[in-house]
Every structure is written in C-alpha cells, then in structure tokens.
Design an enzyme around this catalytic site. Sequence first.
Site, PDB file in Angstrom:
ATOM      1  N   ARG A  52     -33.965  35.073  22.783  1.00  0.00           N
ATOM      2  CA  ARG A  52     -33.428  36.294  21.854  1.00  0.00           C
ATOM      3  C   ARG A  52     -32.021  36.186  21.189  1.00  0.00           C
ATOM      4  O   ARG A  52     -31.119  35.699  22.074  1.00  0.00           O
ATOM      5  CB  ARG A  52     -34.072  37.728  22.256  1.00  0.00           C
ATOM      6  CG  ARG A  52     -35.303  37.959  22.174  1.00  0.00           C
ATOM      7  CD  ARG A  52     -35.757  39.168  22.599  1.00  0.00           C
ATOM      8  NE  ARG A  52     -35.739  39.240  24.168  1.00  0.00           N
ATOM      9  CZ  ARG A  52     -35.783  40.140  25.063  1.00  0.00           C
ATOM     10  NH1 ARG A  52     -36.327  41.334  24.470  1.00  0.00           N
ATOM     11  NH2 ARG A  52     -35.835  40.241  26.094  1.00  0.00           N
TER      12      ARG A  52
ATOM     13  N   LYS B  97     -30.243  40.982  26.981  1.00  0.00           N
ATOM     14  CA  LYS B  97     -30.446  41.133  28.555  1.00  0.00           C
ATOM     15  C   LYS B  97     -29.325  41.464  29.396  1.00  0.00           C
ATOM     16  O   LYS B  97     -28.114  41.274  28.617  1.00  0.00           O
ATOM     17  CB  LYS B  97     -31.040  39.590  29.078  1.00  0.00           C
ATOM     18  CG  LYS B  97     -32.601  39.362  28.665  1.00  0.00           C
ATOM     19  CD  LYS B  97     -33.496  40.652  28.849  1.00  0.00           C
ATOM     20  CE  LYS B  97     -33.780  41.257  30.328  1.00  0.00           C
ATOM     21  NZ  LYS B  97     -34.731  42.294  30.211  1.00  0.00           N
TER      22      LYS B  97
ATOM     23  N   TYR C  51     -29.554  45.665  27.026  1.00  0.00           N
ATOM     24  CA  TYR C  51     -30.301  46.285  27.876  1.00  0.00           C
ATOM     25  C   TYR C  51     -29.530  46.001  29.251  1.00  0.00           C
ATOM     26  O   TYR C  51     -29.102  44.930  29.698  1.00  0.00           O
ATOM     27  CB  TYR C  51     -31.620  45.431  28.040  1.00  0.00           C
ATOM     28  CG  TYR C  51     -32.607  45.845  26.867  1.00  0.00           C
ATOM     29  CD1 TYR C  51     -33.313  47.065  26.803  1.00  0.00           C
ATOM     30  CD2 TYR C  51     -33.020  44.779  26.181  1.00  0.00           C
ATOM     31  CE1 TYR C  51     -34.127  47.470  25.617  1.00  0.00           C
ATOM     32  CE2 TYR C  51     -33.785  44.958  25.004  1.00  0.00           C
ATOM     33  CZ  TYR C  51     -34.399  46.492  24.690  1.00  0.00           C
ATOM     34  OH  TYR C  51     -35.442  46.721  23.956  1.00  0.00           O
TER      35      TYR C  51
ATOM     36  N   HIS D 233     -30.755  47.971  32.525  1.00  0.00           N
ATOM     37  CA  HIS D 233     -31.612  48.512  33.775  1.00  0.00           C
ATOM     38  C   HIS D 233     -30.996  48.579  35.185  1.00  0.00           C
ATOM     39  O   HIS D 233     -31.249  47.939  35.963  1.00  0.00           O
ATOM     40  CB  HIS D 233     -32.730  47.371  33.794  1.00  0.00           C
ATOM     41  CG  HIS D 233     -33.597  47.129  32.804  1.00  0.00           C
ATOM     42  ND1 HIS D 233     -34.606  48.126  32.299  1.00  0.00           N
ATOM     43  CD2 HIS D 233     -33.604  46.480  31.581  1.00  0.00           C
ATOM     44  CE1 HIS D 233     -35.099  47.937  31.031  1.00  0.00           C
ATOM     45  NE2 HIS D 233     -34.715  46.930  30.613  1.00  0.00           N
TER      46      HIS D 233
ATOM     47  N   ALA E 164     -43.747  46.865  34.326  1.00  0.00           N
ATOM     48  CA  ALA E 164     -42.392  47.739  34.666  1.00  0.00           C
ATOM     49  C   ALA E 164     -41.580  47.206  35.723  1.00  0.00           C
ATOM     50  O   ALA E 164     -40.790  47.708  36.395  1.00  0.00           O
ATOM     51  CB  ALA E 164     -43.261  48.909  35.406  1.00  0.00           C
TER      52      ALA E 164
ATOM     53  N   ASP F 181     -39.080  45.534  35.368  1.00  0.00           N
ATOM     54  CA  ASP F 181     -37.698  45.270  35.080  1.00  0.00           C
ATOM     55  C   ASP F 181     -37.026  46.806  35.452  1.00  0.00           C
ATOM     56  O   ASP F 181     -35.814  47.103  35.602  1.00  0.00           O
ATOM     57  CB  ASP F 181     -37.393  45.147  33.461  1.00  0.00           C
ATOM     58  CG  ASP F 181     -38.350  46.388  32.787  1.00  0.00           C
ATOM     59  OD1 ASP F 181     -39.226  47.060  33.203  1.00  0.00           O
ATOM     60  OD2 ASP F 181     -37.752  46.645  31.596  1.00  0.00           O
TER      61      ASP F 181
HETATM   62  N1  LIG Z   1     -40.982  43.250  31.430  1.00  0.00           N
HETATM   63  C1  LIG Z   1     -40.877  43.625  30.229  1.00  0.00           C
HETATM   64  O1  LIG Z   1     -40.553  42.393  29.431  1.00  0.00           O
HETATM   65  C2  LIG Z   1     -40.848  44.743  29.653  1.00  0.00           C
HETATM   66  C3  LIG Z   1     -40.670  44.810  28.313  1.00  0.00           C
HETATM   67  C4  LIG Z   1     -40.765  46.169  27.537  1.00  0.00           C
HETATM   68  C5  LIG Z   1     -40.571  47.337  28.263  1.00  0.00           C
HETATM   69  N2  LIG Z   1     -40.625  47.115  29.753  1.00  0.00           N
HETATM   70  C6  LIG Z   1     -40.965  48.256  30.832  1.00  0.00           C
HETATM   71  O2  LIG Z   1     -42.447  48.731  30.633  1.00  0.00           O
HETATM   72  C7  LIG Z   1     -42.396  49.988  31.241  1.00  0.00           C
HETATM   73  C8  LIG Z   1     -43.076  51.105  30.324  1.00  0.00           C
HETATM   74  O3  LIG Z   1     -42.284  51.439  29.017  1.00  0.00           O
HETATM   75  P1  LIG Z   1     -42.834  52.418  27.801  1.00  0.00           P
HETATM   76  O4  LIG Z   1     -41.981  51.912  26.755  1.00  0.00           O
HETATM   77  O5  LIG Z   1     -44.260  52.116  27.793  1.00  0.00           O
HETATM   78  O6  LIG Z   1     -42.675  53.735  28.587  1.00  0.00           O
HETATM   79  P2  LIG Z   1     -42.974  55.031  27.918  1.00  0.00           P
HETATM   80  O7  LIG Z   1     -42.242  56.148  28.644  1.00  0.00           O
HETATM   81  O8  LIG Z   1     -43.452  54.913  26.719  1.00  0.00           O
HETATM   82  O9  LIG Z   1     -44.625  54.975  28.870  1.00  0.00           O
HETATM   83  C9  LIG Z   1     -44.359  55.474  30.324  1.00  0.00           C
HETATM   84  C10 LIG Z   1     -45.738  56.029  30.582  1.00  0.00           C
HETATM   85  O10 LIG Z   1     -45.751  56.099  32.182  1.00  0.00           O
HETATM   86  C11 LIG Z   1     -46.376  57.451  32.427  1.00  0.00           C
HETATM   87  N3  LIG Z   1     -46.078  57.812  33.814  1.00  0.00           N
HETATM   88  C12 LIG Z   1     -44.905  57.956  34.381  1.00  0.00           C
HETATM   89  N4  LIG Z   1     -45.244  57.918  35.715  1.00  0.00           N
HETATM   90  C13 LIG Z   1     -46.595  57.936  35.855  1.00  0.00           C
HETATM   91  C14 LIG Z   1     -47.307  57.912  37.051  1.00  0.00           C
HETATM   92  N5  LIG Z   1     -46.872  58.170  38.192  1.00  0.00           N
HETATM   93  N6  LIG Z   1     -48.498  57.686  36.703  1.00  0.00           N
HETATM   94  C15 LIG Z   1     -49.061  57.397  35.655  1.00  0.00           C
HETATM   95  N7  LIG Z   1     -48.311  57.224  34.484  1.00  0.00           N
HETATM   96  C16 LIG Z   1     -47.003  57.522  34.803  1.00  0.00           C
HETATM   97  C17 LIG Z   1     -45.617  58.310  31.524  1.00  0.00           C
HETATM   98  O11 LIG Z   1     -46.155  59.535  31.310  1.00  0.00           O
HETATM   99  C18 LIG Z   1     -45.470  57.621  30.290  1.00  0.00           C
HETATM  100  O12 LIG Z   1     -46.812  58.062  29.266  1.00  0.00           O
HETATM  101  C19 LIG Z   1     -40.640  50.426  31.556  1.00  0.00           C
HETATM  102  O13 LIG Z   1     -40.453  50.139  32.703  1.00  0.00           O
HETATM  103  C20 LIG Z   1     -40.088  49.476  30.523  1.00  0.00           C
HETATM  104  O14 LIG Z   1     -39.075  49.043  30.872  1.00  0.00           O
HETATM  105  C21 LIG Z   1     -40.688  45.800  30.543  1.00  0.00           C
END
Ligand SMILES: NC(=O)c1ccc[n+]([C@@H]2O[C@H](COP(=O)([O-])OP(=O)(O)OC[C@H]3O[C@@H](n4cnc5c(N)ncnc54)[C@H](O)[C@@H]3O)[C@@H](O)[C@H]2O)c1
Length: 377
Positions: free
Chosen positions: A15, A75, A94, A96, A268, A270
């Site tokens: 990217r 990143k 980003y 983190h 998650a 990250d």
């Molecule tokens: N690996 C990657 O390439 C990549 C890319 C994008 C996002 N992410 C990560 O994905 C994760 C999720 O992002 P998102 O945008 O969906 O966030 P979001 O805030 O939209 O959703 C997170 C959800 O988790 C729920 N939650 C929190 N604690 C909880 C628990 N104990 N039990 C059940 N549910 C719980 C919240 O209520 C919320 O609905 C983040 O860590 C983000 O950084 C990673």
Amino acid sequence: MIVGVPKEIKDNEYRVALTPAGTHLLKQHGHRVIVESGAGAGSGFADADYAAEGAELAATAGEVWTRADMILKVKEPLPAEYPRFREGQIVFTYLHLAAAGDLAGALMQAGVTAIAYETIQLSSGALPLLTPMSEVAGRMSVQIGAQFLEAFHGGRGILLGGVPGVPPGNVVILGGGIVGTNAAKIALGLGGSVVIVEKNPDRMRVLDDMFGGRVHTLMSNPYNIASAVQKADLLIGAVLIPGARAPRLVSEEMVRSMKKGAVIVDVAVDQGGSIATIDRATSHSHPTYVKYGVVHYAVANIPGAVPRTSTLALTNATLPYVLELADKGVAQALSDNPALLSGLNVYGGHCTHPAVAASLGVAWKPARMTGAGAVPV
Ligand SMILES: NC(=O)c1ccc[n+]([C@@H]2O[C@H](COP(=O)([O-])OP(=O)(O)OC[C@H]3O[C@@H](n4cnc5c(N)ncnc54)[C@H](O)[C@@H]3O)[C@@H](O)[C@H]2O)c1
C-alpha cells in the site's frame, strides 16, 4: 507544508499513503509533495502518475524523511526507520503503540509528533481511519480462512458452504464491530453457519436486525466462548478496545479443545491478539503456523494483500485529515478538530493518549492547546 511519502518497507506491504489524486489536492492547496520513487508501484501508481500531479520524486527514503514536515505512511515505522525520526516532525500513520513499546520509546525520545490513524475517534465513537481497513480485513479474513481450511493448506478439508446433504462449516467471530460484521457478510455469502460473540448488547441488536436472524449472536463470557470455539471450523478474532491491548478471550485450553485442522484468523493481532496461542504476528510470506493441530493465521497487515483496493479505501478516509494538518499546521488542526486530537499519541516527548499510556505503563500527559500550539501538561 512539505508532505513526504516514503515507500513502505514492511514485509509484503504494497500500500501507499497518498495517491496521485491526493497529490493533486495537496498541490491545489499550495503544498509540496515528495514521493519516494516506486512508493506507489505496488498499488498500481507509477512515479510518472505522481509527477504528472506535481509531486517531486526522491531517489531515497532518507531524502523524504529529511525534507518533509509531515511524513505520511501506512504501517508503523520499523526499527530501520527510527534513526530517521526528527524533533517536531509529524508522522501520520497506523502506529498501534499499545503493543509496541520500542516504537513508542523511539518516537518519544526523538520528540516526534505522532498521530495514529487508528485512534482518531469521532464523537459517535466511530474510528474513521480504521474502518476502511477493518472492512477489507474482515472480508479477507473469511476468504483466507476458507483457503486454509482446504486440506492442501493444512486445514480439515471443509468447504465453508457445505453442499446439499452436507452441513456448512461453523464460523465463529469474536467481536461484532466493523471487522466482525464484514467477516459475517462474506461467511454468509459463502454459505457458512455464523456465530458472532459480542459483549455489547446494543451491538448484538443491530447485528440481529442487520442479518435478519441469519447470524446467531452470543454474549461474550468465558463459558459461551469455550463452547463456541470448540465447535468452530473457522475462528476469527475481531475484538477491539480502542487504543488498548486486545483482550485475551480464548485460552490455550480452549484452543486445545478445537477440532484438528480448524483455522484461527486473529485479525486483532495488531493490538496484541485475542487468542492465547497467538503471541506474535506472522507475515504474508509465512502467514501460518500449527499449534495443537489448529492452523493459526496472524498477519497484522492483512489489507496489504489487496493493495489497490486498500490504498484507495484508506486514502479516501485519510486525505481530509492530511489536508487539515497541512493547511492549518499541527497545533491549529489539533485545536480545531477533537477527532484529530484523539489521534495524537506522542507529542513533545510524552505519550498523550490515555489508553496507549496505560497499556505501555508510561505516564499519560494530555496535550493542552495554547495559542502557540499543543503542549503536554
Ligand atoms: N490484522 C489486520 O490486518 C487488521 C486490519 C484491520 C483491523 N484490524 C484489527 O481488528 C480489530 C477489530 O477492529 P474493528 O474495526 O472491527 O473494531 P470495532 O471497534 O468496530 O469492533 C470491535 C468489537 O469488539 C467488541 N468487543 C470488545 N471487547 C469484547 C469482548 N471482550 N468480547 C466480545 N466482543 C468484544 C466491541 O464491542 C466491538 O463491537 C482491531 O484490533 C483492529 O486493529 C486488524
């Protein structure tokens, strides 16, 4: 302002933080843009495309970091980039930091003004610069999981959609936010049986309405998680507590109870990961490992695999903030826009984000705005 765009150096990260369209706008607003040669190539943007919009091309990353007032990245900076940090320079990317003490330390020591895409938060609680990548990663997580469920890739040989007379695969999604919802859409589209584990009852009501009962929601507690995880063919980690380390919802014992050849995709990761057996991120070149017979996928930059879509989606969201920072300067922009201020993680040598500071175990110094600019108090 001089805006610099270095080429991303993370493994298989294609990217880029600014497109030729963004360059066009910044130039229209009277700014200078320096792009490292080849920075856009992985997303299908040639040097000539940037040059045509008035960007200056730099032969090296060093030149970009040295000349720019604001560095735009995708990143987090890697150790090779730490020596390039400059006092007062804005780094907008980003970060983190909650799970990256070394990087936080390097940014604080150098006096960088570090603004993290992922903690920019609107008054509604929405995270506008995480959303587009979460949409991509959520949709990709099922595509990836389906691939690793194939026997050829070490999975248990399950077709997520099943066929007439054969039941579909069980997809269990932890967290029903943006990633979780987008994962559910694709999993349903492929014909999988989908359960979302959430802790927020209001969110569960929204999901229930959105999917018209085709997705089952389950309250997040250790008992429910243990029982859902045991049945999962594909387990997707998608929880988030903004700015904080991801909660560890799935214990080692729960992973041990999973079916052999089941697949975990911990999106998650990250934020430190939500599964006990995922304690490190993997890379696009070595995306999986097997533990207790379960395939673990823990790539922290999933959207990097579809760079064209991801770059366009990300820059659609970042550009308004880039323009505000460039037009007003950092102090005025942070002063005027509370969402941008919530993105400020490091300023003047201090950690300025409460959740990040708590996760890192360092002092939190909120930034206070004065006529002269932002100062940590
Ligand atoms: N690996 C990657 O390439 C990549 C890319 C994008 C996002 N992410 C990560 O994905 C994760 C999720 O992002 P998102 O945008 O969906 O966030 P979001 O805030 O939209 O959703 C997170 C959800 O988790 C729920 N939650 C929190 N604690 C909880 C628990 N104990 N039990 C059940 N549910 C719980 C919240 O209520 C919320 O609905 C983040 O860590 C983000 O950084 C990673």
